[in-house]
Design a protein around this motif. Structure first.
Motif, PDB file in Angstrom:
ATOM      1  N   LYS A  10       0.837  -1.208   0.000  1.00  0.00           N
ATOM      2  CA  LYS A  10       0.000   0.000   0.000  1.00  0.00           C
ATOM      3  C   LYS A  10       0.865   1.248   0.000  1.00  0.00           C
ATOM      4  O   LYS A  10       1.932   1.273   0.589  1.00  0.00           O
ATOM      5  CB  LYS A  10      -0.864  -0.013   1.262  1.00  0.00           C
ATOM      6  CG  LYS A  10      -2.182  -0.710   1.098  1.00  0.00           C
ATOM      7  CD  LYS A  10      -3.202  -0.087   2.067  1.00  0.00           C
ATOM      8  CE  LYS A  10      -4.485  -0.882   2.078  1.00  0.00           C
ATOM      9  NZ  LYS A  10      -4.657  -1.668   3.293  1.00  0.00           N
ATOM     10  N   LYS A  11       0.362   2.269  -0.660  1.00  0.00           N
ATOM     11  CA  LYS A  11       1.063   3.558  -0.592  1.00  0.00           C
ATOM     12  C   LYS A  11       0.944   4.113   0.820  1.00  0.00           C
ATOM     13  O   LYS A  11      -0.098   3.970   1.458  1.00  0.00           O
ATOM     14  CB  LYS A  11       0.427   4.549  -1.568  1.00  0.00           C
ATOM     15  CG  LYS A  11       0.362   4.053  -3.001  1.00  0.00           C
ATOM     16  CD  LYS A  11       1.647   4.301  -3.726  1.00  0.00           C
ATOM     17  CE  LYS A  11       1.504   3.881  -5.183  1.00  0.00           C
ATOM     18  NZ  LYS A  11       2.780   3.494  -5.775  1.00  0.00           N
ATOM     19  N   SER A  12       2.031   4.730   1.266  1.00  0.00           N
ATOM     20  CA  SER A  12       2.006   5.251   2.624  1.00  0.00           C
ATOM     21  C   SER A  12       2.008   6.772   2.612  1.00  0.00           C
ATOM     22  O   SER A  12       2.880   7.398   2.015  1.00  0.00           O
ATOM     23  CB  SER A  12       3.220   4.736   3.393  1.00  0.00           C
ATOM     24  OG  SER A  12       3.499   5.575   4.473  1.00  0.00           O
TER      25      SER A  12
ATOM     26  N   ILE B 111      11.898   5.553  -2.454  1.00  0.00           N
ATOM     27  CA  ILE B 111      11.419   5.594  -3.838  1.00  0.00           C
ATOM     28  C   ILE B 111      11.265   4.181  -4.387  1.00  0.00           C
ATOM     29  O   ILE B 111      10.337   3.874  -5.118  1.00  0.00           O
ATOM     30  CB  ILE B 111      12.379   6.442  -4.695  1.00  0.00           C
ATOM     31  CG1 ILE B 111      12.256   7.909  -4.295  1.00  0.00           C
ATOM     32  CG2 ILE B 111      12.065   6.282  -6.183  1.00  0.00           C
ATOM     33  CD1 ILE B 111      13.296   8.800  -4.900  1.00  0.00           C
ATOM     34  N   ASP B 112      12.167   3.308  -3.979  1.00  0.00           N
ATOM     35  CA  ASP B 112      12.130   1.929  -4.464  1.00  0.00           C
ATOM     36  C   ASP B 112      11.037   1.101  -3.779  1.00  0.00           C
ATOM     37  O   ASP B 112      10.626   0.066  -4.290  1.00  0.00           O
ATOM     38  CB  ASP B 112      13.498   1.281  -4.232  1.00  0.00           C
ATOM     39  CG  ASP B 112      13.551  -0.143  -4.751  1.00  0.00           C
ATOM     40  OD1 ASP B 112      13.369  -0.315  -5.965  1.00  0.00           O
ATOM     41  OD2 ASP B 112      13.733  -1.073  -3.941  1.00  0.00           O
ATOM     42  N   SER B 113      10.558   1.561  -2.621  1.00  0.00           N
ATOM     43  CA  SER B 113       9.670   0.730  -1.801  1.00  0.00           C
ATOM     44  C   SER B 113       8.293   0.539  -2.405  1.00  0.00           C
ATOM     45  O   SER B 113       7.537  -0.311  -1.955  1.00  0.00           O
ATOM     46  CB  SER B 113       9.514   1.363  -0.419  1.00  0.00           C
ATOM     47  OG  SER B 113       8.692   2.514  -0.530  1.00  0.00           O
ATOM     48  N   ALA B 114       7.917   1.351  -3.388  1.00  0.00           N
ATOM     49  CA  ALA B 114       6.582   1.317  -3.987  1.00  0.00           C
ATOM     50  C   ALA B 114       5.511   1.766  -3.001  1.00  0.00           C
ATOM     51  O   ALA B 114       4.326   1.606  -3.242  1.00  0.00           O
ATOM     52  CB  ALA B 114       6.250  -0.069  -4.527  1.00  0.00           C
ATOM     53  N   ARG B 115       5.941   2.314  -1.866  1.00  0.00           N
ATOM     54  CA  ARG B 115       4.964   2.830  -0.906  1.00  0.00           C
ATOM     55  C   ARG B 115       4.774   4.335  -1.038  1.00  0.00           C
ATOM     56  O   ARG B 115       3.988   4.942  -0.328  1.00  0.00           O
ATOM     57  CB  ARG B 115       5.435   2.532   0.523  1.00  0.00           C
ATOM     58  CG  ARG B 115       5.281   1.091   0.903  1.00  0.00           C
ATOM     59  CD  ARG B 115       5.959   0.821   2.222  1.00  0.00           C
ATOM     60  NE  ARG B 115       5.678  -0.553   2.636  1.00  0.00           N
ATOM     61  CZ  ARG B 115       4.595  -0.890   3.328  1.00  0.00           C
ATOM     62  NH1 ARG B 115       3.730   0.017   3.689  1.00  0.00           N
ATOM     63  NH2 ARG B 115       4.386  -2.134   3.653  1.00  0.00           N
ATOM     64  N   LEU B 116       5.566   4.921  -1.913  1.00  0.00           N
ATOM     65  CA  LEU B 116       5.565   6.374  -2.022  1.00  0.00           C
ATOM     66  C   LEU B 116       4.598   6.808  -3.114  1.00  0.00           C
ATOM     67  O   LEU B 116       4.590   6.247  -4.207  1.00  0.00           O
ATOM     68  CB  LEU B 116       6.992   6.813  -2.381  1.00  0.00           C
ATOM     69  CG  LEU B 116       7.395   8.244  -2.127  1.00  0.00           C
ATOM     70  CD1 LEU B 116       7.351   8.547  -0.656  1.00  0.00           C
ATOM     71  CD2 LEU B 116       8.794   8.479  -2.670  1.00  0.00           C
TER      72      LEU B 116
END
Lengths: 287, 309
Positions: A10-12, B111-116
């Motif tokens: 999920k996006k945070s 940026i790499d985490s895909a959570r942004l």
């Protein structure tokens, strides 16, 4: 699948907010520059740094920047372009050919080339600058564009990038197939290799262009005549002129000139970056 | 996904693919020779020339130069000006480089985490300062620091004090560190990010099956995988710190009495040559710095690649 949560989390919002703070740190100085390039010399001193104030003088400032001192800024812009096109362009070509040669050929002396070039990355470029100046001075090259262009032609880091990239991106089978078809080495390079290397080449070009455009130390020592200055050295001369004894207050020109120096590079970067990204994804699919 | 790999900047050094039983021949030189020719003129010749210069000394009054062997080196090693400037860049290195690399690492992981949200936008904007010439960055920050029309002045005005003095003796090195950090976090972020991009996805799947959370995955999978990139970024940063010149030299216009002629070793070598005409001694300083830098870079590379491999 368990992997879904890993690959598509999920996006945070919290993370985005924290990163936005960092973004602010990155952007505030640039915003400050844009805002203050719109001010007259007088309102620079009388208004707050992060607010527009006084008459909107951006276009007037730009006109002044280009006409001040018989349009020397225009000349500096032209010099910078010359150094970038010939220097960075040449560096990209040399690094591409050499990186490919190192990645795809075994030849006598290959290991020595590696050792010397990678060793050179560790030698501070600025430590070389003074001896290079003295040597070029003996050769009569100082105070000419060649003094900037020749050292700009070498990018050990670019060579390294192309070498790593070519080792992965160009299958040996492809080269052998071309040889069986009777193509010469140089022709293979032009027709087969270059296309495969495009993403790597664009990346190297990006970095050499940025480096040459931003180069300050080398032109500072090599050039004594303002007519050969690139933008960086010219701008600092204006700044010295605005700050030094018997100062001429041309802070508005220093600021506007700075802004004008950044814009082409930022644009080039944004444009090249798109190309470079699409090129990279294409390259990885082909494999 | 549309997010694509950045350049292979950080691909760990690896040996070229095995030679496919190709005959040894000279064809490769066709491609390497032009580079090596210019390289010899711009790298090898100056190094040799600098070394030759460092063995001689100018006879100011008698004209001509005399061979003095290692005298210049002995002089550098006993030169308080050299050591003062060297200490300054060492302090700079010890404080600024870890901060910068940590910020870059956090940004790359985020940026790499895909959570942004809007990760691509973050990547571009954070990299942007790298496109700003050091001259412009130093001029810009110099003005911002200043009490004429900078933000420091605004802040003091707002707080009713004059405590914010980034250009004072005590704060200057920190202020320069801030400029360098601002310029290079994005560049290092890109090195880390492109290394993160090429980690095989199977590793993450394995970690997930083992029940590793996001933090555990970072520590146990991602960081070890990009060790090579971290070593490369560290080496480049060390070289950069020892070379420190542009920012202090440009800010010297603003505070000539705070930034002297030997603020950094590089400024010392520059001023010896161009203000003092002491070319031989200047070349010696340059060589000593080059050797120190190369040795430290080499040690970092050895330690960095050996551990955990």
């Amino acid at each position: 699948m368990a992997t879904l949560s890993v690959t598509r989390p999920k996006k945070s919002r919290t993370l985005t907010a924290v990163m936005a703070l960092y973004l602010l740190y990155t952007l505030v100085p640039l915003m400050w520059l844009v805002i203050n390039a719109t001010k007259t010399q007088a309102s620079l001193f009388s208004t707050s740094g992060l607010s527009f104030g006084g008459p909107f003088a951006l276009f007037d400032n730009i006109a002044q920047t280009f006409t001040y001192n018989n349009g020397i800024f225009f000349r500096w812009l032209g010099n910078t372009l010359l150094y970038v096109v010939v220097g960075a362009g040449g560096a990209t070509i040399l690094a591409t050919a050499a990186g490919y040669g190192l990645a795809k050929y075994r030849f006598p002396g290959r290991r020595a080339v590696f050792a010397v070039v990678l060793g050179a990355v560790a030698v501070p470029a600025t430590a070389l600058a003074v001896p290079t100046f003295l040597m070029f001075s003996k050769l009569g090259l100082t105070n000419t564009p060649l003094a900037i262009i020749i050292p700009s032609l070498i990018s050990p880091f670019g060579l390294y990038l192309i070498w790593v990239y070519a080792a992965d991106a160009i299958p040996d089978e492809l080269l052998e197939a071309a040889r069986i078809d009777g193509a010469g080495e140089f022709r293979i390079f032009l027709t087969v290799t270059l296309r495969q290397l495009v993403p790597g080449i664009v990346t190297v070009a990006l970095f050499t262009v940025v480096q040459t455009w931003n180069n300050y130390f080398l032109p500072l020592i090599m050039l004594s005549e303002p007519k050969w200055y690139p933008l960086t050295v010219g701008l600092n001369q204006w700044s010295a002129q605005a700050n030094g004894a018997g100062a001429q207050p041309i802070f508005n020109l220093v600021l506007t000139g700075s802004l004008l120096t950044i814009i082409p590079l930022v644009l080039a970067f944004l444009l090249m970056q798109r190309f470079w990204q699409s090129g990279l994804s294409a390259g990885s699919v082909k494999q | 996904m549309t997010s694509t790999a950045a350049p292979p900047v950080a691909a760990p050094a690896r040996p070229a693919p095995p030679a496919r039983r190709r005959r040894r021949n000279w064809r490769g030189w066709l491609f390497v020779a032009p580079f090596m020719l210019v390289f010899a003129l711009t790298f090898i010749a100056p190094v040799v020339y600098a070394f030759v210069l460092s063995l001689f000394r100018d006879q100011a009054f008698f004209g001509g130069t005399v061979f003095v062997g290692a005298d210049n080196y002995a002089q550098v090693l006993a030169d308080p000006k050299f050591w003062e400037s060297f200490q300054r860049v060492l302090v700079f290195l010890a404080v600024q480089v870890p901060i910068m690399l940590l910020l870059a690492l956090v940004a790359a992981l985020a940026i790499d985490s895909a959570r942004l949200h809007a990760a691509g936008f973050f990547r571009i904007v954070i990299f942007l300062p790298y496109a700003v010439p050091a001259v412009v960055a130093a001029l810009m920050w110099g003005f911002i620091y200043g009490d004429h029309f900078g933000l420091a002045a605004d802040l003091n005005h707002l707080l009713g004090t004059d405590a914010v003095k980034p250009l004072s003796q005590n704060w200057l090195l920190t202020s320069i560190g801030n400029v360098v950090t601002w310029e290079f976090v994005g560049y290092n972020m890109l090195i880390f990010y492109s290394a993160l991009k090429v980690i095989p996805k199977e590793l993450f799947e394995a970690a997930a099956i083992d029940g590793a959370g996001a933090f555990r995955t970072i520590v146990s999978v991602k960081l070890p995988a990009i060790r090579g990139a971290i070593v490369i970024a560290t080496i480049f940063s060390i070289i950069g710190s020892f070379q420190l010149f542009n920012e202090p030299n440009i800010m010297r216009n603003l505070v000539p009495n705070v930034i002297g002629t030997f603020y950094t070793p590089n400024m010392y070598a520059y001023n010896l040559s161009f203000a003092g005409q002491q070319y031989n001694y200047s070349a010696t300083v340059a060589i000593v710095m080059g050797v120190i830098t190369a040795v430290i870079a080499y040690v970092v590379q050895l330690r960095g690649t050996r551990k955990g491999m």
